[in-house]
Enzyme design. Structure first.
Site, mmCIF file in Angstrom:
data_model
loop_
_atom_site.group_PDB
_atom_site.id
_atom_site.type_symbol
_atom_site.label_atom_id
_atom_site.label_comp_id
_atom_site.label_asym_id
_atom_site.label_seq_id
_atom_site.Cartn_x
_atom_site.Cartn_y
_atom_site.Cartn_z
ATOM 1 N N LYS A 170 0.971 -1.114 -0.229
ATOM 2 C CA LYS A 170 0.127 -0.067 0.383
ATOM 3 C C LYS A 170 0.746 1.408 0.658
ATOM 4 O O LYS A 170 0.819 2.327 -1.295
ATOM 5 C CB LYS A 170 -0.847 0.142 0.619
ATOM 6 C CG LYS A 170 -2.193 1.542 1.986
ATOM 7 C CD LYS A 170 -1.954 1.083 2.907
ATOM 8 C CE LYS A 170 -2.401 2.385 3.331
ATOM 9 N NZ LYS A 170 -3.972 2.834 2.684
ATOM 10 N N LYS A 217 -17.428 -6.590 -6.205
ATOM 11 C CA LYS A 217 -17.347 -6.731 -5.181
ATOM 12 C C LYS A 217 -17.044 -8.416 -6.140
ATOM 13 O O LYS A 217 -17.312 -8.821 -6.595
ATOM 14 C CB LYS A 217 -18.654 -7.365 -4.210
ATOM 15 C CG LYS A 217 -18.617 -6.302 -2.918
ATOM 16 C CD LYS A 217 -19.732 -6.252 -2.213
ATOM 17 C CE LYS A 217 -20.680 -7.655 -1.593
ATOM 18 N NZ LYS A 217 -19.266 -8.178 -0.806
ATOM 19 N N GLY A 236 -26.657 11.924 6.203
ATOM 20 C CA GLY A 236 -26.247 11.819 7.716
ATOM 21 C C GLY A 236 -24.504 12.273 7.881
ATOM 22 O O GLY A 236 -24.041 13.145 8.817
ATOM 23 N N SER A 237 -23.274 11.885 7.110
ATOM 24 C CA SER A 237 -22.271 12.456 7.630
ATOM 25 C C SER A 237 -21.858 13.731 6.770
ATOM 26 O O SER A 237 -22.550 13.744 5.314
ATOM 27 C CB SER A 237 -21.033 11.756 6.917
ATOM 28 O OG SER A 237 -21.072 11.038 5.772
ATOM 29 N N GLU A 261 -21.941 13.816 12.408
ATOM 30 C CA GLU A 261 -21.020 12.183 12.061
ATOM 31 C C GLU A 261 -19.411 12.798 12.391
ATOM 32 O O GLU A 261 -18.957 11.675 12.129
ATOM 33 C CB GLU A 261 -20.902 11.381 11.586
ATOM 34 C CG GLU A 261 -22.986 10.577 11.127
ATOM 35 C CD GLU A 261 -22.879 9.152 10.020
ATOM 36 O OE1 GLU A 261 -22.186 9.299 10.322
ATOM 37 O OE2 GLU A 261 -24.251 9.555 9.753
ATOM 38 N N ARG A 302 -5.836 0.536 -1.097
ATOM 39 C CA ARG A 302 -7.169 -0.001 0.234
ATOM 40 C C ARG A 302 -6.630 -0.851 1.072
ATOM 41 O O ARG A 302 -7.727 -2.139 0.155
ATOM 42 C CB ARG A 302 -8.493 0.979 -0.325
ATOM 43 C CG ARG A 302 -8.968 2.434 -0.595
ATOM 44 C CD ARG A 302 -8.502 3.198 0.571
ATOM 45 N NE ARG A 302 -10.281 2.996 0.917
ATOM 46 C CZ ARG A 302 -11.392 4.682 0.061
ATOM 47 N NH1 ARG A 302 -10.462 5.030 -0.853
ATOM 48 N NH2 ARG A 302 -12.255 4.964 0.624
ATOM 49 N N CYS A 324 -26.601 2.248 0.290
ATOM 50 C CA CYS A 324 -26.622 2.466 -0.850
ATOM 51 C C CYS A 324 -26.048 1.687 -2.458
ATOM 52 O O CYS A 324 -24.752 1.464 -2.623
ATOM 53 C CB CYS A 324 -25.284 3.595 -0.649
ATOM 54 S SG CYS A 324 -23.853 2.830 0.691
ATOM 55 N N GLU A 343 -29.747 4.765 -3.308
ATOM 56 C CA GLU A 343 -28.797 5.801 -4.238
ATOM 57 C C GLU A 343 -29.358 5.336 -5.853
ATOM 58 O O GLU A 343 -29.775 4.420 -6.440
ATOM 59 C CB GLU A 343 -27.425 5.353 -4.662
ATOM 60 C CG GLU A 343 -26.571 5.793 -5.402
ATOM 61 C CD GLU A 343 -25.537 5.081 -5.865
ATOM 62 O OE1 GLU A 343 -24.775 4.575 -5.331
ATOM 63 O OE2 GLU A 343 -24.884 4.525 -6.518
ATOM 64 N N HIS A 351 -20.186 10.847 -4.947
ATOM 65 C CA HIS A 351 -19.311 10.511 -5.109
ATOM 66 C C HIS A 351 -18.344 11.199 -5.995
ATOM 67 O O HIS A 351 -16.572 11.207 -6.389
ATOM 68 C CB HIS A 351 -19.111 9.277 -6.587
ATOM 69 C CG HIS A 351 -20.017 8.286 -4.928
ATOM 70 N ND1 HIS A 351 -21.366 7.685 -5.675
ATOM 71 C CD2 HIS A 351 -19.587 7.181 -4.615
ATOM 72 C CE1 HIS A 351 -22.027 7.063 -4.393
ATOM 73 N NE2 HIS A 351 -20.975 6.111 -4.099
HETATM 74 N N1 GLN Z 1 -24.994 7.482 7.505
HETATM 75 C C1 GLN Z 1 -23.878 6.938 6.846
HETATM 76 C C2 GLN Z 1 -22.738 8.397 6.475
HETATM 77 O O1 GLN Z 1 -23.883 9.457 5.801
HETATM 78 C C3 GLN Z 1 -24.268 6.633 5.631
HETATM 79 C C4 GLN Z 1 -23.207 5.607 5.089
HETATM 80 C C5 GLN Z 1 -23.487 4.256 4.008
HETATM 81 O O2 GLN Z 1 -24.324 4.176 3.703
HETATM 82 N N2 GLN Z 1 -21.880 4.203 3.126
HETATM 83 O O3 GLN Z 1 -21.790 8.361 5.768
HETATM 84 ZN ZN ZN Z 2 -24.625 5.069 1.298
#
Ligand code: GLN
Ligand code: ZN
Length: 767
Positions: free
Chosen positions: A19, A117, A444-445, A496, A527, A655, A677, A706
């Site tokens: 890495k 994945k 959220g974040s 968050e 990663r 997501c 999403e 993204h």
């Molecule tokens: N609540 C988380 C955020 O907003 C959700 C992240 C996710 O679903 N990957 O970051």
């Molecule tokens: Zn998400």
């Protein structure tokens, strides 16, 4: 004599040397020669450590600069037009461009290959891109070079190749729109096979005796034409002048067992950790002149192997296969951390229960030895030690919590059900929340700035007092609330800032989890992730988020949404226990989170979001096992979400984009609101929500988080109009695709200004 071998070893290095070297190279701080030197040292070290552990046949071809599927694409010359070098052979730069894309510059940009994945693991591979006129041509010498390198070091090696069918299965047909409809990638097989013949010939000429050909798709539900293709392909390859071991892993052969045992190859590897029940049938059906390789040491988890149990399986096979019995990990050790001996802060008891890749190699070797020389003192000692450790775990009070088990046993069906059905709840919620039509919110974040990360790290390292840390987080929350109020969002979040990771943050506060310092596993490229380890029965000793959310709610008259991670996601992104089922662990997590949901409600929080980002990821590889998984997974969600009054609104967030095949289970989770999403698919995936008549509220993401691009209001209005064609407007919410923690504030605010404007415009059209 039974032989010990390894299907593959982690490539990142015990200190994530790969890495660090990759990232230095990408930054221009390490030249290609330097990078190559790091790779060479890692390969040499990994062969040596496996050999020292007692592995007799070592893997080559498991090392990759970014991803083994990408390396294989280069070997076969499957290089999309946009990356093809103008002259000559591809270079390491070509490889990294395919993996990471080329940004817009003098010569125009090129987007990276798609990442997805690897079966049901958390590893991601680069999806090969095929065109209808695809040609295959040997274009990359890495495998042969590494075989020569290993030979020069005096190792006995077994090159690893992705099999032709699995390789085609993993790829995607690209090219002119609609082209995919009239072109089946399986048609490429006849063009591909001669190149496999050539590769096998080259390896044989290098003195290779055995090659491992990975065909994990033999563990999937295969269409009949793919099954037929297996026979045809291996029939054509059977004359290659070396021995072939076909390797399967991650699931049982089931209906493909007859096909697999009949292939004209010299050996078959099966995953007995995932599918132990296939052993008797295999013993019955696989001709004894072939090699049977049994994967008895779990390559995907961190627990020491129960040697007695594994040995019993091996001994059964030994009766029939004798010297043709091989012993291995269940799959490549790529999916386990590198070396337990690197850990310096684990307590002795826990350390004794664990095994990483290096230790797993020793387990494989001692098991082979135990088959060959059951009475050897070393073998007896290892078995006795294993027995003692299994017993210590089985009886440990660290693992078995009577209170948790009693609570689990007392669960009734009513616990997993809200008091009233959605149609009744939603009226009470609307009356209480007083939100406009098309309410706006975020996932959220908010941006995780360098200052936030520094504060968290300093606090963890003891350099920042609890009071100073709390104040730093409070100031971030104040900022997030201010911004949201100014933007005019309807349902706010605290942002968050205190969370490093949506799973680890909660795992650290639950009893029953443990953490390693060096237990890194490659996720993709450079990663790596360091999953928490579920050691014992799980419970929540005290509230985890209530003080932060209460503080945030105290700053505003708007509704503050509490933010939690759901039980299925907690489980899927941890190393689970092996002594109880995933279902039981999910239920324990659900009860712990349920306590938190209830505490948030008691603190006056009117909306609680429970994220289930990994819900779909948990789907078993075989369709026959889906219903069982979906039943316990959605039940676990309901169990954590159903302890509240009707007036309390439960949100969930997922997501990703594919809901068609699981939509009924999503509905069965019975969240009042789901945010998903959708922007990248242009709302297409809402088709699932239309066809099934999804009953509850939905927030289809209106912009892609993204990318730093700021979409304009018009674009978001159009997306919402599309959504409104499928879902009644009174059940729609307006929000981004996912959390905003990877974005910067400037673009976040700009995008949210437009999002709020879009909702207002649509509302005025409704009025
Ligand atoms: N609540 C988380 C955020 O907003 C959700 C992240 C996710 O679903 N990957 O970051
Ligand atoms: Zn998400």
């Amino acid at each position: 004599m039974a032989l010990s071998h390894s299907l593959g070893f982690p490539r990142i290095g015990r200190d994530r040397e790969l890495k660090k070297a990759l990232e230095a190279h990408w930054k221009g701080e390490l030249d290609e020669a330097g990078l190559q030197a790091v790779g060479r040292e890692l390969r040499a070290a990994h062969w040596q450590v496996q050999k020292d552990a007692g592995i007799e046949l070592l893997p080559v071809g498991d090392f990759a600069w970014y991803d083994q599927v990408l390396a294989h694409s280069l070997t076969l010359g499957v290089i999309p037009e946009r990356f093809r070098p103008h002259s000559g052979k591809p270079s390491l730069d070509t490889l990294f461009s395919m993996a990471r894309g080329v940004s817009q510059g003098c010569c125009g940009g090129a987007h990276a290959q798609e990442l997805t994945k690897w079966f049901d693991t958390n590893y991601h591979y680069l999806v090969p891109e095929f065109t209808a006129d695809q040609r295959f041509q040997l274009s990359w010498e890495q495998l042969f070079d590494e075989v020569a390198e290993a030979h020069a070091l005096g190792h006995r090696v077994k090159p690893v190749l992705i099999g032709p069918l699995t390789y085609l299965w993993l790829g995607k047909v690209k090219g002119d729109a609609g082209g995919a409809n009239c072109f089946d990638k399986l048609e490429l097989l006849d063009r591909l096979l001669p190149l496999y013949g050539e590769i096998l010939g080259r390896l044989a000429a290098q003195g290779v005796e055995w090659v491992q050909i990975d065909e994990p798709i033999l563990g999937l539900d295969l269409p009949q034409d793919w099954k037929n293709a297996f026979e045809r392909a291996y029939h054509l390859l059977q004359h290659a002048p070396l021995k072939k071991l076909v390797a399967t892993y991650f699931s049982g052969l089931d209906d493909n067992l007859g096909l697999a045992v009949g292939l004209p190859v010299d050996g078959l590897h099966v995953d007995l950790v995932r599918a132990p029940e296939q052993l008797p049938l295999l013993l019955d059906r696989l001709p004894a002149y072939k090699v049977l390789s049994l994967g008895v040491v779990n390559g995907r988890n961190v627990w020491r192997c129960d040697l007695d149990k594994a040995l019993a399986q091996l001994q059964q096979a030994q009766e029939r296969f004798g010297a043709n019995l091989w012993v291995a990990g269940s799959c490549s050790l790529l999916h386990s951390p590198v070396d337990l001996n690197r850990e310096d802060q684990l307590d002795g008891e826990l350390q004794g229960w664990l095994a990483f890749a290096v230790q797993k190699c020793a387990e494989i070797a001692i098991l082979a030895r135990a088959v060959n020389q059951p009475q050897a003192a070393e073998v007896q000692a290892a078995l006795a030690e294993s027995r003692a450790l299994q017993a210590s775990r089985a009886g440990s009070s660290r693992i078995h919590q009577a209170a948790v088990q009693a609570r689990l046993n007392a669960i009734t069906p009513a616990d997993s059900q809200r008091i009233s059905p959605f149609v009744e709840r939603i009226d009470k919620q609307r009356a209480r929340l007083q939100l406009p039509a098309l309410p706006t919110t975020t996932i959220g974040s908010f941006p995780q700035t360098a200052a936030i990360r520094l504060a968290r790290q300093s606090f963890k390292a003891g350099k920042l007092s609890a009071a100073a840390y709390t104040e730093a987080m409070h100031s971030e929350i104040r900022h997030a609330v201010d911004v949201q109020e100014n933007l005019g969002l309807d349902v706010l979040v605290h942002g968050e800032a205190e969370r490093n990771d949506m799973v680890e943050y909660f795992a650290e506060q639950l009893d029953g989890y443990a953490f390693t310092r060096f237990g890194w596993v490659q996720s993709y490229g450079s990663r790596c992730v360091k999953p928490a380890v579920i050691v014992g029965d799980l419970s929540r000793p005290r509230p985890m988020t209530v003080e932060w959310i209460r503080y945030a709610q105290g700053l505003t008259d708007k509704v503050m949404k509490g933010m939690l991670t759901g039980p299925v996601t907690m489980l899927m992104w941890s190393f689970p226990r092996e002594d109880v089922s995933r279902e039981v662990q999910a239920r324990q997590l659900a009860l712990a989170i349920r306590d938190e949901v209830q505490d948030l409600e008691a603190a006056g929080i009117k909306i609680v979001q429970i994220d289930e980002a990994a819900f779909r990821e948990g789907l078993p590889l075989r369709k026959a096992q889906w219903a069982d998984y979906l039943a316990w997974a959605s039940e676990a969600f309901r169990l954590c979400a159903s302890g509240v009054r009707d007036e309390t609104q439960i949100h969930t967030h997922m997501c990703y984009s594919e809901f068609n095949d699981v939509i009924e289970s999503i509905a069965a989770m019975d969240a009042d609101v789901i945010t998903i999403e959708t922007s990248r698919s242009d709302m297409q995936l809402l088709e699932a929500f239309e066809a099934f008549a999804y009953p509850n509220d939905i927030g289809p993401g209106v912009y892609d988080i993204h990318s730093p691009r700021v979409p304009d209001t018009h674009e978001m209005v159009n997306l919402m109009r599309k959504a409104a064609q499928r879902i009644p407007v009174e059940r729609l919410w307006v929000n981004p695709d996912c959390g905003l923690k990877t974005r910067a504030w400037a673009e976040t605010e700009a995008a949210l200004v437009n999002m709020v404007a879009a909702a207002r415009q649509l509302r005025s059209e409704l009025a």
